[in-house]
Motif scaffolding. Sequence first.
Motif, PDB file in Angstrom:
ATOM      1  N   ILE A  55     -10.738 -12.251   3.880  1.00 18.38           N
ATOM      2  CA  ILE A  55      -9.823 -11.105   3.804  1.00 18.38           C
ATOM      3  C   ILE A  55      -8.729 -11.509   2.817  1.00 18.38           C
ATOM      4  CG2 ILE A  55      -8.189  -9.592   5.003  1.00 18.38           C
ATOM      5  CD1 ILE A  55      -9.799  -9.768   7.487  1.00 18.38           C
ATOM      6  N   MET A  56      -8.778 -10.879   1.663  1.00 20.72           N
ATOM      7  CA  MET A  56      -7.858 -11.236   0.572  1.00 20.72           C
ATOM      8  C   MET A  56      -6.558 -10.469   0.808  1.00 20.72           C
ATOM      9  SD  MET A  56     -10.561 -10.874  -2.585  1.00 20.72           S
ATOM     10  CE  MET A  56     -10.830  -9.121  -2.450  1.00 20.72           C
ATOM     11  N   ASP A  57      -5.644 -11.057   1.540  1.00 18.97           N
ATOM     12  CA  ASP A  57      -4.439 -10.306   1.923  1.00 18.97           C
ATOM     13  C   ASP A  57      -3.179 -10.914   1.317  1.00 18.97           C
ATOM     14  OD1 ASP A  57      -3.100  -8.240   3.157  1.00 18.97           O
ATOM     15  OD2 ASP A  57      -2.952  -9.234   5.103  1.00 18.97           O
ATOM     16  N   GLY A  58      -2.196 -10.082   1.075  1.00 22.98           N
ATOM     17  CA  GLY A  58      -0.889 -10.562   0.609  1.00 22.98           C
ATOM     18  C   GLY A  58      -0.565 -10.205  -0.834  1.00 22.98           C
ATOM     19  N   ASN A  59      -1.391  -9.391  -1.467  1.00 30.05           N
ATOM     20  CA  ASN A  59      -1.109  -8.999  -2.863  1.00 30.05           C
ATOM     21  C   ASN A  59       0.234  -8.285  -2.988  1.00 30.05           C
ATOM     22  OD1 ASN A  59      -3.634  -9.917  -3.475  1.00 30.05           O
ATOM     23  ND2 ASN A  59      -4.551  -7.896  -3.839  1.00 30.05           N
ATOM     24  N   GLY A  60       0.476  -7.340  -2.094  1.00 30.37           N
ATOM     25  CA  GLY A  60       1.690  -6.527  -2.151  1.00 30.37           C
ATOM     26  C   GLY A  60       2.930  -7.386  -1.972  1.00 30.37           C
ATOM     27  N   ARG A  61       2.884  -8.276  -0.962  1.00 32.51           N
ATOM     28  CA  ARG A  61       4.051  -9.130  -0.697  1.00 32.51           C
ATOM     29  C   ARG A  61       4.271 -10.135  -1.823  1.00 32.51           C
ATOM     30  NH1 ARG A  61       2.041 -10.977   4.782  1.00 32.51           N
ATOM     31  NH2 ARG A  61       0.204  -9.856   4.042  1.00 32.51           N
ATOM     32  N   TRP A  62       3.170 -10.592  -2.423  1.00 33.35           N
ATOM     33  CA  TRP A  62       3.289 -11.508  -3.575  1.00 33.35           C
ATOM     34  C   TRP A  62       4.124 -10.833  -4.674  1.00 33.35           C
ATOM     35  CZ3 TRP A  62       2.254 -11.292  -8.749  1.00 33.35           C
ATOM     36  CH2 TRP A  62       2.181 -12.508  -9.451  1.00 33.35           C
TER      37      TRP A  62
ATOM     38  N   PRO B 281       6.134  -4.240  -8.925  1.00 33.66           N
ATOM     39  CA  PRO B 281       5.438  -3.219  -8.133  1.00 33.66           C
ATOM     40  C   PRO B 281       4.208  -3.829  -7.442  1.00 33.66           C
ATOM     41  CG  PRO B 281       5.061  -2.872 -10.486  1.00 33.66           C
ATOM     42  CD  PRO B 281       6.079  -3.973 -10.367  1.00 33.66           C
ATOM     43  N   ARG B 282       3.852  -3.277  -6.300  1.00 34.14           N
ATOM     44  CA  ARG B 282       2.725  -3.826  -5.525  1.00 34.14           C
ATOM     45  C   ARG B 282       1.458  -3.967  -6.357  1.00 34.14           C
ATOM     46  NH1 ARG B 282       2.512  -3.851  -0.052  1.00 34.14           N
ATOM     47  NH2 ARG B 282       0.321  -3.312  -0.160  1.00 34.14           N
ATOM     48  N   VAL B 283       1.258  -3.019  -7.262  1.00 24.75           N
ATOM     49  CA  VAL B 283       0.016  -3.047  -8.037  1.00 24.75           C
ATOM     50  C   VAL B 283      -0.089  -4.308  -8.897  1.00 24.75           C
ATOM     51  CG1 VAL B 283       0.917  -1.643  -9.943  1.00 24.75           C
ATOM     52  CG2 VAL B 283      -1.537  -1.660  -9.480  1.00 24.75           C
TER      53      VAL B 283
ATOM     54  N   GLY C 202       0.577  -7.154  -7.951  1.00 24.13           N
ATOM     55  CA  GLY C 202      -0.059  -8.123  -7.053  1.00 24.13           C
ATOM     56  C   GLY C 202      -1.569  -7.924  -7.015  1.00 24.13           C
ATOM     57  N   HIS C 203      -1.993  -6.668  -7.054  1.00 19.78           N
ATOM     58  CA  HIS C 203      -3.441  -6.406  -7.047  1.00 19.78           C
ATOM     59  C   HIS C 203      -4.078  -6.893  -8.347  1.00 19.78           C
ATOM     60  CE1 HIS C 203      -2.930  -4.334  -3.342  1.00 19.78           C
ATOM     61  NE2 HIS C 203      -2.343  -3.255  -3.841  1.00 19.78           N
ATOM     62  N   VAL C 204      -3.346  -6.712  -9.470  1.00 20.07           N
ATOM     63  CA  VAL C 204      -3.875  -7.187 -10.761  1.00 20.07           C
ATOM     64  C   VAL C 204      -4.044  -8.708 -10.706  1.00 20.07           C
ATOM     65  CG1 VAL C 204      -3.343  -7.421 -13.235  1.00 20.07           C
ATOM     66  CG2 VAL C 204      -2.898  -5.247 -12.066  1.00 20.07           C
TER      67      VAL C 204
ATOM     68  N   PHE D 182     -13.308  -8.942   1.202  1.00 19.66           N
ATOM     69  CA  PHE D 182     -12.841  -7.638   1.681  1.00 19.66           C
ATOM     70  C   PHE D 182     -11.859  -7.100   0.640  1.00 19.66           C
ATOM     71  CE2 PHE D 182     -11.438  -5.489   5.967  1.00 19.66           C
ATOM     72  CZ  PHE D 182     -12.116  -4.333   5.580  1.00 19.66           C
ATOM     73  N   ALA D 183     -12.264  -6.069  -0.088  1.00 21.76           N
ATOM     74  CA  ALA D 183     -11.447  -5.548  -1.186  1.00 21.76           C
ATOM     75  C   ALA D 183     -10.703  -4.273  -0.797  1.00 21.76           C
ATOM     76  CB  ALA D 183     -12.319  -5.278  -2.402  1.00 21.76           C
ATOM     77  N   PHE D 184     -11.337  -3.452   0.045  1.00 22.79           N
ATOM     78  CA  PHE D 184     -10.719  -2.164   0.414  1.00 22.79           C
ATOM     79  C   PHE D 184     -11.321  -1.733   1.743  1.00 22.79           C
ATOM     80  CE2 PHE D 184      -9.949   2.401   0.261  1.00 22.79           C
ATOM     81  CZ  PHE D 184      -8.674   2.472  -0.316  1.00 22.79           C
TER      82      PHE D 184
ATOM     83  N   ARG E 110      -5.248   5.182   3.950  1.00 21.32           N
ATOM     84  CA  ARG E 110      -3.970   5.627   4.523  1.00 21.32           C
ATOM     85  C   ARG E 110      -2.780   5.224   3.652  1.00 21.32           C
ATOM     86  NH1 ARG E 110      -5.402   2.996  10.404  1.00 21.32           N
ATOM     87  NH2 ARG E 110      -6.833   4.601  11.135  1.00 21.32           N
ATOM     88  N   ARG E 111      -3.006   4.414   2.637  1.00 20.43           N
ATOM     89  CA  ARG E 111      -1.889   3.967   1.769  1.00 20.43           C
ATOM     90  C   ARG E 111      -1.441   5.099   0.857  1.00 20.43           C
ATOM     91  NH1 ARG E 111      -2.603  -2.379   0.326  1.00 20.43           N
ATOM     92  NH2 ARG E 111      -3.023  -3.011   2.472  1.00 20.43           N
ATOM     93  N   PRO E 112      -0.255   4.932   0.237  1.00 16.30           N
ATOM     94  CA  PRO E 112       0.198   5.981  -0.676  1.00 16.30           C
ATOM     95  C   PRO E 112      -0.852   6.267  -1.745  1.00 16.30           C
ATOM     96  CG  PRO E 112       1.918   4.323  -0.362  1.00 16.30           C
ATOM     97  CD  PRO E 112       0.697   3.803   0.325  1.00 16.30           C
TER      98      PRO E 112
END
Length: 254
Positions: free
Chosen positions: A23-30, A37-39, A41-43, A67-69, A75-77
């Motif tokens: 589970i690749m988690d923490g992009n947004g917080r990074w 911007p959160r994105v 982190g996704h990049v 786990f990508a999505f 439910r996200r913006p």
Amino acid sequence: MIFTSSTKAIPAVSKVPRHIAIIMDGNGRWATKRFMPRVAGHVKGVDAVRGIVEACVERGVEYLTLFAFSSENWRRPQDEVSLLMKLFVTALEREVAKMHANNIRLRVVGDLSRFEPRLQELIAQAERKTANNTRLTVTVCANYGGRWDIMQAMGKLLAQGMPPPAAGPLPFSEEQLAEHLALSFAPEPDLFIRTGGEQRVSNFLLWQLAYTEFYFCDTFWPDFDGAALDLAIASYQERERRFGRTSAQLEQGE
Ligand code: IPE
Ligand code: IPE
Ligand code: MG
């Protein structure tokens, strides 16, 4: 049934996990931590995927599931969802040829029908192109949910009018259901990793994690590299996988 079911027979255990699910988690917080911007982190997260795929090849891991999505991430913006979709498209456009050259097979599992046609087409092309590759199977779980997976497998059994009756109280066996699960082409994961500090499963592989070893770390996904993977593997190597037996039985080689 191509692979051993951990609840029906004791699977072989190897030093290097054969199948790692993350589970690749923490992009947004990074990103937020860096006032980005959160994105962003996704990049960065896509770069981390590239690094971990390479690290898995080097270490001899055979299956890597990411786990990508999730089925709940809709439910996200709206902007974040559409940026994630765009990122998925560009990642496929840029990475598939390289993966193919490196003998890597790509699979994408989940309810893909909700994706736009262009993305569905890219996924189908990538899977076709890399279908016969043997070095590493990378599975991306997209619009995936563990409950969806079990439900869709049941749906397929029902659509078949159910298989021939199995012995026991139910009209089908565990193995017959497992054949229809999204990851039926892979052995059950040996090691589960969740980055980003949360300690939950978030509707990832509910069925397949029955006997998987769990590893949680605080590192945000964009910072998760080969060295971080080695720590997870080292932790895995210290575990005693008993599959219901006692330690003494394991020592006796039973
Ligand atoms: C994981 O990172 C990536 C996806 C779910 C697409 P997050 O976006 O969940 O990052 P955090 O948990 O908000 O930091
Ligand atoms: C799980 O992460 C899904 C993916 C990494 C794709 P989330 O960030 O969506 O999980 P929750 O909402 O914190 O449980
Ligand atoms: Mg998250």
